[in-house]
Design a protein around this motif. Sequence first.
Motif, PDB file in Angstrom:
ATOM      1  N   ALA A 128       0.840  -1.209   0.000  1.00  0.00           N
ATOM      2  CA  ALA A 128       0.000   0.000   0.000  1.00  0.00           C
ATOM      3  C   ALA A 128       0.873   1.257   0.000  1.00  0.00           C
ATOM      4  O   ALA A 128       0.558   2.242  -0.689  1.00  0.00           O
ATOM      5  CB  ALA A 128      -0.930  -0.007   1.210  1.00  0.00           C
ATOM      6  N   ARG A 144       2.144   1.725  -3.472  1.00  0.00           N
ATOM      7  CA  ARG A 144       1.086   2.237  -4.362  1.00  0.00           C
ATOM      8  C   ARG A 144       0.826   3.721  -4.113  1.00  0.00           C
ATOM      9  O   ARG A 144       0.579   4.483  -5.049  1.00  0.00           O
ATOM     10  CB  ARG A 144      -0.196   1.423  -4.182  1.00  0.00           C
ATOM     11  N   ALA A 149       3.490   5.523  -5.827  1.00  0.00           N
ATOM     12  CA  ALA A 149       3.270   5.523  -7.279  1.00  0.00           C
ATOM     13  C   ALA A 149       2.256   6.591  -7.673  1.00  0.00           C
ATOM     14  O   ALA A 149       2.396   7.236  -8.711  1.00  0.00           O
ATOM     15  CB  ALA A 149       2.801   4.148  -7.748  1.00  0.00           C
ATOM     16  N   ARG A 185       4.453   0.222  -8.519  1.00  0.00           N
ATOM     17  CA  ARG A 185       3.225  -0.582  -8.677  1.00  0.00           C
ATOM     18  C   ARG A 185       3.554  -2.055  -8.935  1.00  0.00           C
ATOM     19  O   ARG A 185       2.907  -2.955  -8.398  1.00  0.00           O
ATOM     20  CB  ARG A 185       2.362  -0.031  -9.813  1.00  0.00           C
ATOM     21  N   ALA A 194       4.540  -3.597  -5.700  1.00  0.00           N
ATOM     22  CA  ALA A 194       3.351  -3.778  -4.864  1.00  0.00           C
ATOM     23  C   ALA A 194       2.573  -5.021  -5.306  1.00  0.00           C
ATOM     24  O   ALA A 194       2.082  -5.789  -4.468  1.00  0.00           O
ATOM     25  CB  ALA A 194       2.470  -2.532  -4.922  1.00  0.00           C
ATOM     26  N   ASP A 195       2.470  -5.239  -6.608  1.00  0.00           N
ATOM     27  CA  ASP A 195       1.801  -6.447  -7.118  1.00  0.00           C
ATOM     28  C   ASP A 195       2.537  -7.712  -6.680  1.00  0.00           C
ATOM     29  O   ASP A 195       1.903  -8.716  -6.319  1.00  0.00           O
ATOM     30  CB  ASP A 195       1.693  -6.406  -8.643  1.00  0.00           C
ATOM     31  N   ASP A 247       1.628  -8.400  -3.156  1.00  0.00           N
ATOM     32  CA  ASP A 247       0.276  -8.962  -3.041  1.00  0.00           C
ATOM     33  C   ASP A 247       0.309 -10.476  -3.173  1.00  0.00           C
ATOM     34  O   ASP A 247      -0.366 -11.188  -2.430  1.00  0.00           O
ATOM     35  CB  ASP A 247      -0.655  -8.388  -4.116  1.00  0.00           C
TER      36      ASP A 247
END
Length: 137
Positions: free
Chosen positions: A29, A32, A35, A87, A90-91, A94
């Motif tokens: 988070a 993101r 970003a 990003r 961050a992916d 996840d």
Amino acid sequence: MLRYSYLPSDFNPIVLMLGDAEDLRRLGAALRFFAAEPGEKSFDEFDFAQSDAGTRIVIRPAMKQVGMRRPAEDSPLEWLLSPDQAREFADQLDGLAAPDCRSGSEMLGPDAVNVREGIPVKVSRGEFHDRFLVTER
């Protein structure tokens, strides 16, 4: 609590980050948010992260080169990121934080150190005991 430390080496320095699923979601988070609104952000400001006294990391927008760097011995590590790269990382986090993932790791940055790409960042879940990278006081 996300634990992180710079592990220096003449040949293979690395930044190691260790945490549970919630820690990794929170780091994702934060990436993101970076970003969406690029700007300088210190890991010291993250209430979900802790480090040994010697490791300080500042995330900064990349102008030309990206990656983790140590500009000088006494200065914080600089993690230079583009919005797209933040990003992407961050992916990756996840996936590592998914409920069906009990343990694993992701490299957020180059797999090998070189002048062009910087210091590798390894994020791990469930591969180290909870006291690893924690300094006793």
